[in-house]
Design an enzyme around this catalytic site. Sequence first.
Site, PDB file in Angstrom:
ATOM      1  N   LYS A 172       4.425 -13.577  -2.965  1.00 36.62           N
ATOM      2  CA  LYS A 172       5.395 -12.968  -3.884  1.00 36.62           C
ATOM      3  C   LYS A 172       5.866 -11.629  -3.312  1.00 36.62           C
ATOM      4  O   LYS A 172       5.138 -10.650  -3.303  1.00 36.62           O
ATOM      5  CB  LYS A 172       4.743 -12.706  -5.248  1.00 36.62           C
ATOM      6  CG  LYS A 172       5.738 -12.200  -6.261  1.00 36.62           C
ATOM      7  CD  LYS A 172       5.095 -11.243  -7.241  1.00 36.62           C
ATOM      8  CE  LYS A 172       5.674  -9.875  -7.321  1.00 36.62           C
ATOM      9  NZ  LYS A 172       7.043  -9.588  -7.037  1.00 36.62           N
ATOM     10  N   GLU A 247      -4.117  -2.431  -0.152  1.00 35.82           N
ATOM     11  CA  GLU A 247      -3.594  -1.298   0.620  1.00 35.82           C
ATOM     12  C   GLU A 247      -2.660  -0.549  -0.315  1.00 35.82           C
ATOM     13  O   GLU A 247      -1.689  -1.118  -0.801  1.00 35.82           O
ATOM     14  CB  GLU A 247      -2.831  -1.771   1.867  1.00 35.82           C
ATOM     15  CG  GLU A 247      -3.712  -2.346   2.958  1.00 35.82           C
ATOM     16  CD  GLU A 247      -4.702  -1.356   3.529  1.00 35.82           C
ATOM     17  OE1 GLU A 247      -4.529  -0.129   3.340  1.00 35.82           O
ATOM     18  OE2 GLU A 247      -5.686  -1.810   4.139  1.00 35.82           O
ATOM     19  N   CYS A 281       3.854   4.329   3.585  1.00 36.94           N
ATOM     20  CA  CYS A 281       2.541   4.724   3.067  1.00 36.94           C
ATOM     21  C   CYS A 281       1.842   5.667   4.051  1.00 36.94           C
ATOM     22  O   CYS A 281       0.976   6.431   3.661  1.00 36.94           O
ATOM     23  CB  CYS A 281       1.702   3.483   2.832  1.00 36.94           C
ATOM     24  SG  CYS A 281       1.710   2.409   4.252  1.00 36.94           S
ATOM     25  N   GLU A 380       1.448  11.093  -4.710  1.00 40.22           N
ATOM     26  CA  GLU A 380       2.352  10.406  -3.778  1.00 40.22           C
ATOM     27  C   GLU A 380       3.777  10.425  -4.327  1.00 40.22           C
ATOM     28  O   GLU A 380       4.019  10.004  -5.450  1.00 40.22           O
ATOM     29  CB  GLU A 380       1.908   8.960  -3.569  1.00 40.22           C
ATOM     30  CG  GLU A 380       2.736   8.275  -2.507  1.00 40.22           C
ATOM     31  CD  GLU A 380       2.322   6.823  -2.270  1.00 40.22           C
ATOM     32  OE1 GLU A 380       2.225   6.074  -3.237  1.00 40.22           O
ATOM     33  OE2 GLU A 380       2.107   6.468  -1.092  1.00 40.22           O
TER      34      GLU A 380
HETATM   35  P1  NAD Z   1       4.151  -1.764  -6.756  1.00 39.34           P
HETATM   36  O1  NAD Z   1       2.686  -1.653  -6.987  1.00 39.34           O
HETATM   37  O2  NAD Z   1       5.068  -1.384  -7.841  1.00 39.34           O
HETATM   38  O3  NAD Z   1       4.519  -3.265  -6.382  1.00 39.34           O
HETATM   39  C1  NAD Z   1       3.868  -3.955  -5.336  1.00 39.34           C
HETATM   40  C2  NAD Z   1       3.922  -5.437  -5.636  1.00 39.34           C
HETATM   41  O4  NAD Z   1       3.103  -5.701  -6.782  1.00 39.34           O
HETATM   42  C3  NAD Z   1       5.327  -5.939  -5.971  1.00 39.34           C
HETATM   43  O5  NAD Z   1       5.522  -7.216  -5.410  1.00 39.34           O
HETATM   44  C4  NAD Z   1       5.282  -6.010  -7.485  1.00 39.34           C
HETATM   45  O6  NAD Z   1       6.216  -6.911  -8.033  1.00 39.34           O
HETATM   46  C5  NAD Z   1       3.848  -6.472  -7.713  1.00 39.34           C
HETATM   47  N1  NAD Z   1       3.337  -6.247  -9.071  1.00 39.34           N
HETATM   48  C6  NAD Z   1       3.757  -5.344  -9.986  1.00 39.34           C
HETATM   49  N2  NAD Z   1       3.050  -5.478 -11.128  1.00 39.34           N
HETATM   50  C7  NAD Z   1       2.172  -6.486 -10.929  1.00 39.34           C
HETATM   51  C8  NAD Z   1       1.158  -7.093 -11.733  1.00 39.34           C
HETATM   52  N3  NAD Z   1       0.930  -6.707 -12.989  1.00 39.34           N
HETATM   53  N4  NAD Z   1       0.412  -8.078 -11.202  1.00 39.34           N
HETATM   54  C9  NAD Z   1       0.625  -8.474  -9.923  1.00 39.34           C
HETATM   55  N5  NAD Z   1       1.577  -7.969  -9.128  1.00 39.34           N
HETATM   56  C10 NAD Z   1       2.338  -6.968  -9.616  1.00 39.34           C
HETATM   57  O7  NAD Z   1       4.477  -0.960  -5.403  1.00 39.34           O
HETATM   58  P2  NAD Z   1       5.909  -0.723  -4.722  1.00 39.34           P
HETATM   59  O8  NAD Z   1       6.637   0.292  -5.537  1.00 39.34           O
HETATM   60  O9  NAD Z   1       6.573  -2.021  -4.425  1.00 39.34           O
HETATM   61  O10 NAD Z   1       5.496  -0.099  -3.319  1.00 39.34           O
HETATM   62  C11 NAD Z   1       5.268   1.263  -3.111  1.00 39.34           C
HETATM   63  C12 NAD Z   1       3.783   1.544  -2.985  1.00 39.34           C
HETATM   64  O11 NAD Z   1       3.234   0.742  -1.951  1.00 39.34           O
HETATM   65  C13 NAD Z   1       3.475   2.965  -2.596  1.00 39.34           C
HETATM   66  O12 NAD Z   1       2.441   3.463  -3.409  1.00 39.34           O
HETATM   67  C14 NAD Z   1       3.006   2.853  -1.157  1.00 39.34           C
HETATM   68  O13 NAD Z   1       2.137   3.859  -0.724  1.00 39.34           O
HETATM   69  C15 NAD Z   1       2.357   1.523  -1.159  1.00 39.34           C
HETATM   70  N6  NAD Z   1       2.244   0.992   0.205  1.00 39.34           N
HETATM   71  C16 NAD Z   1       1.027   1.020   0.814  1.00 39.34           C
HETATM   72  C17 NAD Z   1       0.876   0.546   2.099  1.00 39.34           C
HETATM   73  C18 NAD Z   1      -0.466   0.553   2.769  1.00 39.34           C
HETATM   74  O14 NAD Z   1      -0.646  -0.216   3.694  1.00 39.34           O
HETATM   75  N7  NAD Z   1      -1.419   1.360   2.344  1.00 39.34           N
HETATM   76  C19 NAD Z   1       1.990   0.058   2.782  1.00 39.34           C
HETATM   77  C20 NAD Z   1       3.226   0.066   2.141  1.00 39.34           C
HETATM   78  C21 NAD Z   1       3.345   0.526   0.840  1.00 39.34           C
END
Ligand code: NAD
Length: 479
Positions: A172, A247, A281, A380
Amino acid sequence: MLELHRNLIDGEWVGTDAVENINPSNVNDVVGVYARASEEDTKRAIAAAKAAFPAWSRTGILDRHAILRKTADEILARKQELGELLSREEGKSLPEGIGEVTRAGQIFDFFAGEVLRLAGEILPSVRPGLGVEITREPLGVIGIITPWNFPIAIPSWKIAPALAYGNTVVVKPADLVPGSTWAIVDILARAGLPKGVLNLVMGRGSVVGQTMVDSKDVTAISFTGSVATGRRIAAASIEHNRKFQLEMGGKNPTVVLDDADLKVAVESVAQSAFFSTGQRCTATSRVIVTEGIHDEFVKALAERTRNLRVGDALDKDTEIGPVVDPSQLSQDIDYIEIGKAEGARLVSGGERVKRNNEGYFLQPALFTEATNAMRIAREEIFGPVAAVIRVKDYEEALITANDTDFGLSAGIVTTSLKYATHFKRNSEAGMVMVNVPTAGVDFHVPFGGRKGSSYGPREQGKYAAEFFTVVKTSYTLAG
Ligand code: NAD
């Protein structure tokens, strides 16, 4: 009429409920129309992956190798076109988009090789006449949930090892950027994956993601995204006694010492803080600078920040593309206001920029006179915003760098072997960079953090086997 990109469930492209994928460089440009899966669709995808697992887990390694190799070749051959798609849907500059696609191709190529290299161990038993074998087996159905900021690299570095080691997948992508993941799933399906082995369910986290998380048939979840979502997935996974890997966020420091090469320091911080619009990130958001070099460094960095060319991701002069969407843009602007209200000094950028297209353009913001206690140094932001924190010496710099809830990446710019070595040893981050940006990593070595940034085994390189396989110990009486 734009073509509808559907979900892939049990080998069929299905779905009618669709949304437009909007270009953040130009809100009048619709990148494509993408189906949104329902709870029911997601359950069917999980059931298909479960049904496909027994046969796929026993497929010959040469077949698995060939599919991953073919996928790598097509991704690399189409890197310009896929890079444009990625930059249009996410907003990173075209060279960054093409770079990310190249990396996705390299990842599939690497794991095509890993299929052929998976080894076990044979040990003598402590009991005479017995032999012991340690083997690695696939887990089952892997649920893959990814964020918007690396729309092709992150899905690739999860899908490739999952399939390589014999698992089936339900993936997803983030709702904002379904196009790049759709493209790799299409390539993999045409490369010869049997039906049900890889299923794509695009749509909302609260519907599609939550259905995956709630399903007892999802054996393991590999997630990248925010801390809040990660914690929810962790709690539900523990209920199901399921393996999970998270992550999450970062608040990465770069330390600049008095003995640093000024040019290296400025370029390294400008790159890690502002390129990819700060939406990484591993981006540097805290710049910890010792007194002797502070003023000269701040002057040079402010100048570099001021001159960064912000614009349409596809424009060849653009260094920094737009922010991904209006909600991230307002988060960035809110934090810039918070920084000012907290008493940090905004020395460069931080304002909306007008371009010919209507897009979410923001000039990168540099704060000085920040402290590590301020919210802009603790939370962040996930945008092109960095804060310089002045410290007395290396010892204070190290303490400040480690004083954070996160621990993904940390950098130091110094010409001193003594300090570089000490920092590598004592940084509490999962990845440490000496004289190179905190963002930008290789595809064949482990990736991951400590503290609030990560949970579970490392991703990428041969270390990926830790998560995507389970170890079996067998005893045989030799007779
Ligand atoms: P997010 O947590 O909003 O979404 C991530 C994914 O989770 C999306 O596909 C979203 O639709 C899904 N999601 C949302 N609610 C959910 C639920 N209740 N159950 C299951 N899945 C759900 O994050 P984002 O805004 O897409 O991404 C930004 C974040 O990602 C930042 O905090 C960034 O630091 C982090 N990030 C971390 C890394 C790493 O490797 N550490 C890499 C890239 C991004």
